[in-house]
Enzyme design. Structure first.
Site, PDB file in Angstrom:
ATOM      1  CD  GLU A  50       0.069  -1.162   3.100  1.00 42.76           C
ATOM      2  OE1 GLU A  50       1.045  -1.727   2.579  1.00 42.76           O
ATOM      3  OE2 GLU A  50      -0.552  -1.623   4.069  1.00 42.76           O
ATOM      4  CG  ASP A  94       0.465  -2.108   6.612  1.00 40.63           C
ATOM      5  OD1 ASP A  94       1.545  -2.468   6.118  1.00 40.63           O
ATOM      6  OD2 ASP A  94       0.219  -0.931   6.942  1.00 40.63           O
ATOM      7  CG  ASP A 125      -3.787  -3.056   9.962  1.00 39.83           C
ATOM      8  OD1 ASP A 125      -3.895  -3.293   8.739  1.00 39.83           O
ATOM      9  OD2 ASP A 125      -3.555  -1.930  10.406  1.00 39.83           O
ATOM     10  CD  GLU A 147      -7.207   1.488   7.188  1.00 44.86           C
ATOM     11  OE1 GLU A 147      -7.504   2.436   6.457  1.00 44.86           O
ATOM     12  OE2 GLU A 147      -6.902   1.615   8.387  1.00 44.86           O
ATOM     13  CE1 TYR A 161       1.558  -2.514   9.729  1.00 49.73           C
ATOM     14  CE2 TYR A 161       0.237  -3.780  11.279  1.00 49.73           C
ATOM     15  CZ  TYR A 161       0.327  -2.837  10.276  1.00 49.73           C
ATOM     16  OH  TYR A 161      -0.805  -2.211   9.828  1.00 49.73           O
ATOM     17  NE  ARG A 192      -1.960   1.802  11.906  1.00 45.48           N
ATOM     18  CZ  ARG A 192      -1.431   2.175  10.739  1.00 45.48           C
ATOM     19  NH1 ARG A 192      -0.958   1.242   9.923  1.00 45.48           N
ATOM     20  NH2 ARG A 192      -1.367   3.438  10.402  1.00 45.48           N
ATOM     21  CG  HIS A 240       1.726 -12.639  13.389  1.00 46.22           C
ATOM     22  ND1 HIS A 240       0.587 -13.377  13.580  1.00 46.22           N
ATOM     23  CD2 HIS A 240       1.755 -12.330  12.071  1.00 46.22           C
ATOM     24  CE1 HIS A 240      -0.047 -13.530  12.429  1.00 46.22           C
ATOM     25  NE2 HIS A 240       0.645 -12.898  11.498  1.00 46.22           N
TER      26      HIS A 240
END
Length: 926
Positions: free
Chosen positions: A11, A97, A99, A101, A323, A325, A370
């Site tokens: 993204e 990503d 998550d 979203e 990551y 989030r 994770h």
């Protein structure tokens, strides 16, 4: 898998560049630049759909909450580019990503691109060679349950906002909005301010002194009790200033008691009653989650939540951290080994426990990623190794993450705490017991790498902690004699509950399980951008508009700003993500109502009944004194204390404006009276305009002194006469249209010139100001030239061409020939005389450039010479702190350059696309 080109779509362009470095020539890596499609504004729907089932939300509630998605104009070229790249590929990897979203972006890409080649879903928890290799070895399919959860959230937020926000527009003010999480967060800030407004301080006194041993050693101690009874401290009082019911046995010292006791104890002999030493041990904190990272970055680095996430996003995309989030505190085996190895190398083997530390889940529903946030890779780079590669903000955040991760795998800090009690007798016979304590660290353990700091809002806790830490006491024994010196009585007043900071409100939202890691930063940004909350230093202060909004929501939409209800919604979204409940059934229950009879949002809105807007926008400050939230801002109102009556025969109402920088808890009854006094003397009558017969007054307004004319309101008889004189118009069905009341004329106003003073301005001066803009004449091309007094000084205007004047006097003296000469010159920008800055804050900690506030074309702005950022609306220069100025610049730098884009809808064609193997259909606009 077949051989050939493989297209990887992420993204973010930065992420695509980082990943491309690790993949070979067989891979094409491109970026979608975020979402490629979304729900449009209903006003942007095709004309033939505006009156249909999608017209209200761009979602059809009567057909399974079917969404209508559009690809914005700005993304159409990107979609064409991705389709062209896909034609060259034999495989497609959707690597957005990890998550919800990111999963939804991957699904939208799949739906729009309609790939005919094998398609796989990848998630990179870190952008490193090891992380990418592991991800490529374990591709999967799009998790449709997770997509369902994100789509439910998007539809839920659309329905919530579009049903409730119009009620706010009608009853509070235009442009306001309600949101599932933002309204709850605003309520928390407002409730805390209400507590501060209702707070009644309590006064109490205590003693402190210095005590010396026979050997000459000294230490400080505070009074603990008198004649066996404990003395009161701040924690013994309620917020109403009363002693708590279970604390009736404590002694509340008055000023006289404390001072006489201090005098009677000076140079008195003291005896050590007890000495205790206890072992001290402190465990390291777990690695960062999104929430704890935002909290600690706010406390240590003064980063806002938004800046923290923007900087963390760059660190992740460029391969420096995992990551960002996540709810998880877990570290992978590789990360555990890397942290333990680095701690051993830097701090010694004795600083690392024999086995890795494992931390339990802080949130049992954690599914966002994770691992915890940590340095990327199977071996960590120290801050020193990456310093030259990162910007100042990126380095600070990386160093913080590195320290916390390494410290989480180190030994406990150990030592001992010592406490002593000593008693002396006053000259009046009272026995006073003093106490002192301190902590001595004998083995620092993880403290060598990292130690948490207290939140700014909890100043007392921070002071107490700092006072106790490493405070050594001399070697004392029971029965030992001491001498009291410098014994001093000190008065205290209890403090109101501390306002939330960005750090503490994130912690509270997480504690209540409201929102998720990806929502904290945008939630705080939203309530600030909407004007519901401003910052004073690091504290969040609600506006009076926020009070009105929250009152309306509490009284008429109570369930939808209830903390437990909002948390249950988050739990339900988690259950949808796990496939335990269906999205359509859940949305059906939320909007239309549940089978158990629980009312849905649709019925609540349709059955609101009459809402008293005046009551919603009124807050009683004192008996008879009300704060009103009006169209042009908040003001105070009360019946005239002298009983003056207006022309309508009703009791005259006094009004007073509020200073912009006055916090709600500072508006006391005494302050309100002061503002009424100022208002009574601010309107000085200068005389009557001979042309209009209207009274001219000089006033001191929110934006400086000005003159204006007083226009009397039309009486009911005059309004009726106006209406009677208007012709009657009819609708197509033959019914008469209601006649509109006359709009009251707008009074002329004019700001005072710099050379004028509110106390000495004359009627002649005022009439000159009210005559502006002045017509200077007509240029040779037929355009009229006028002279204006603007917010940023005097200027000429010809059509859309404005030119600055050198002095205010020229407004009234400049001739047409002089104006023509000015317009004959080429237009120049930035050539005005240098103006001294409005405020100076010293050097920016990041750029080390001097930070000042200047007066710009669109208002005051903060600058360090490279980065400019407008001072937020509602923040006055008097309340703008150095830290806030630095934070504003950091946020602006983190955003990068502004990109111009168009988000208008495209063609009117619609197409049905089957989602998730034919289980769900979504209306799509290509």
């Amino acid at each position: 898998m077949p051989e050939g080109k493989k297209l990887v779509i992420v993204e973010s362009p930065a992420k695509s560049r980082s990943i491309a470095k690790y993949l070979g020539d067989d891979f094409i890596v491109d970026a979608s630049a975020g979402h490629i499609r979304d729900l449009p504004q209903p006003s942007d729907l095709p004309q033939d759909m505006k009156k249909g089932p999608f017209g209200k939300f761009a979602v059809d509630p009567d057909n399974g909450f079917e969404p209508y998605y559009v690809i914005s104009d700005s993304k159409k070229s990107k979609v064409r580019e991705l389709k062209a790249q896909l034609k060259k590929a034999d495989e497609l990897y959707l690597a957005t990503d990890a998550d919800r979203e990111g999963e939804a972006i991957a699904w939208h890409l799949y739906e729009v691109l309609k790939p005919k080649v094998p398609t796989y879903r990848l998630t990179f928890t870190e952008i490193t060679k090891e992380g990418i290799t592991r991800a490529m070895e374990s591709p999967r399919q799009i998790d449709t349950h997770v997509v369902d959860a994100q789509e439910t959230r998007r539809i839920l937020d659309r329905i919530y906002g579009y049903e409730i926000s119009p009620v706010l527009w009608r009853k509070v003010g235009k442009g306001l909005s309600a949101g599932r999480v933002q309204s709850v967060a605003t309520r928390m800030v407002v409730e805390r301010e209400r507590e501060r407004m209702a707070f009644i301080p309590a006064s109490y006194w205590d003693l402190s002194g210095t005590f010396s041993t026979n050997g000459g050693e000294t230490f400080a101690a505070k009074l603990h009790g008198i004649d066996g009874a404990r003395i009161a401290t701040g924690g013994d009082f309620t917020d109403r200033g009363e002693l708590k019911t279970n604390r009736r046995d404590v002694v509340v010292l008055t000023q006289d008691d404390a001072q006489s006791l201090a005098q009677g104890l000076t140079q008195a002999p003291f005896t050590v009653d007890s000495v205790e030493e206890k072992p001290y041990s402190r465990r390291p904190q777990p690695p960062f989650t999104t929430s704890t990272l935002q909290q600690d970055a706010a406390r240590r680095l003064r980063f806002s939540s938004r800046v923290t996430m923007q900087v963390a996003q760059r660190l992740y995309e460029n391969g420096y951290i995992t990551y960002m989030r996540t709810d998880s505190t877990t570290l992978s085996g590789e990360a555990l080994n890397a942290a333990r190895k680095q701690a051993t190398e830097l701090y010694g083997a004795e600083s690392v426990p024999s086995s890795p530390r494992v931390y339990g889940k802080r949130n049992q529903t954690a599914q966002e990623a994770h691992e915890a946030i940590r340095p990327a890779g199977d071996s960590f780079r120290t801050p020193r190794q990456v310093k030259g590669e990162l910007s100042a903000d990126e380095f600070k955040l990386y160093e913080l993450i590195w320290k916390r991760t390494v410290a989480s795998q180190m030994e406990d800090a150990k030592g001992f705490t010592a406490s002593v009690r000593l008693t002396g007798e006053s000259t009046d016979g009272r026995r006073a017991t003093f106490g002192a304590s301190g902590t001595v660290i004998t083995f620092p353990g993880f403290l060598q790498a990292y130690e948490e700091v207290a939140d700014d809002s909890d100043e007392k806790a921070a002071e107490k902690k700092a006072d106790a830490a490493n405070k050594r006491l001399p070697k004392l024994e029971e029965g030992e004699s001491l001498t009291g010196e410098d014994i001093e009585a000190k008065g205290h007043e209890t403090s109101p509950p501390a306002r939330y900071t960005e750090a503490s409100i994130v912690a509270e939202l997480e504690k209540r399980e409201i929102g998720r890691p990806s929502t904290y930063a945008p939630t705080i940004s939203t309530i600030m951008d909407r004007g519901y909350v401003t910052k004073r230093g690091s504290a969040l202060v609600p506006s009076w508009t926020a009070f009105s909004v929250i009152r309306l929501l509490e009284e008429h939409f109570g369930r939808y700003v209830d903390y437990d209800f909002t948390a249950r919604m988050e739990d339900d979204l988690d259950r949808i993500a796990r496939g335990e409940i269906e999205r359509e059934a859940w949305l059906q229950s939320f909007y239309f109502g549940a089978e158990n009879g629980e009312e849905g949002l649709k019925a609540v809105v349709e059955n609101l009944g009459e809402i008293d807007a005046r009551a919603i926008n009124s807050i009683e400050i004192a008996p008879g004194v009300n704060l009103r939230v009006g169209r042009y801002g908040p003001y105070l109102e009360r019946p005239n204390p002298d009983g003056e009556v207006g022309e309508d025969g009703e009791l005259k109402m006094d009004r007073a404006n509020l200073p912009e920088d006055l916090a709600p808890d500072e508006l006391t009854a005494a302050k309100a009276e002061e503002l009424f006094e100022q208002a009574a003397h601010s309107g000085r009558v200068l005389g009557t305009d001979p042309e209009t017969g209207r009274e001219i007054v000089a006033k001191d307004g929110r934006y400086g002194p000005y003159v204006t004319e007083v226009i009397e309101e039309m009486t009911e008889e005059q309004i009726q006469a106006y209406l009677d004189a208007q012709p009657t118009e009819y609708y197509k069905n033959g019914k008469p249209k209601p006649k509109k009341k006359p709009k009251p004329p707008k009074p002329r106003t004019g700001s005072l010139l710099k050379s004028m003073d509110l106390e000495t301005v004359t009627l002649e001066d005022a009439l000159k100001l009210l005559s502006l803009p002045r017509v200077v004449g007509t240029d040779d091309d037929g355009e009229e030239i006028t002279a204006h007094n603007g917010r940023f000084g005097p200027y000429l205007k010809k059509g859309s061409d404005s030119r600055s004047l050198e002095s205010e006097e020229q407004l009234f003296t400049i001739t047409l020939d002089e104006a023509k000469k000015i317009y004959a010159q080429p237009k120049q920008r930035g050539r005005r005389a240098a103006v001294p800055p409005l405020a100076e804050f010293g050097n920016d900690p990041t750029t080390e450039r001097p930070v000042v506030v200047k007066d710009g074309r669109f208002g005051p702005y903060v600058t360090d010479g490279e980065t400019n950022v407008t001072v937020p609306r509602g923040t006055s220069l008097e309340t703008l702190t150095k830290e806030h100025a630095f934070s504003l610049l950091a946020e602006k730098r983190a955003k990068g350059p502004v990109k111009k884009s168009s988000a208008k809808s495209g063609s009117k064609s619609t197409a049905k696309s089957t989602a998730k193997g034919g289980r769900r259909k979504a209306a799509t606009k290509a």
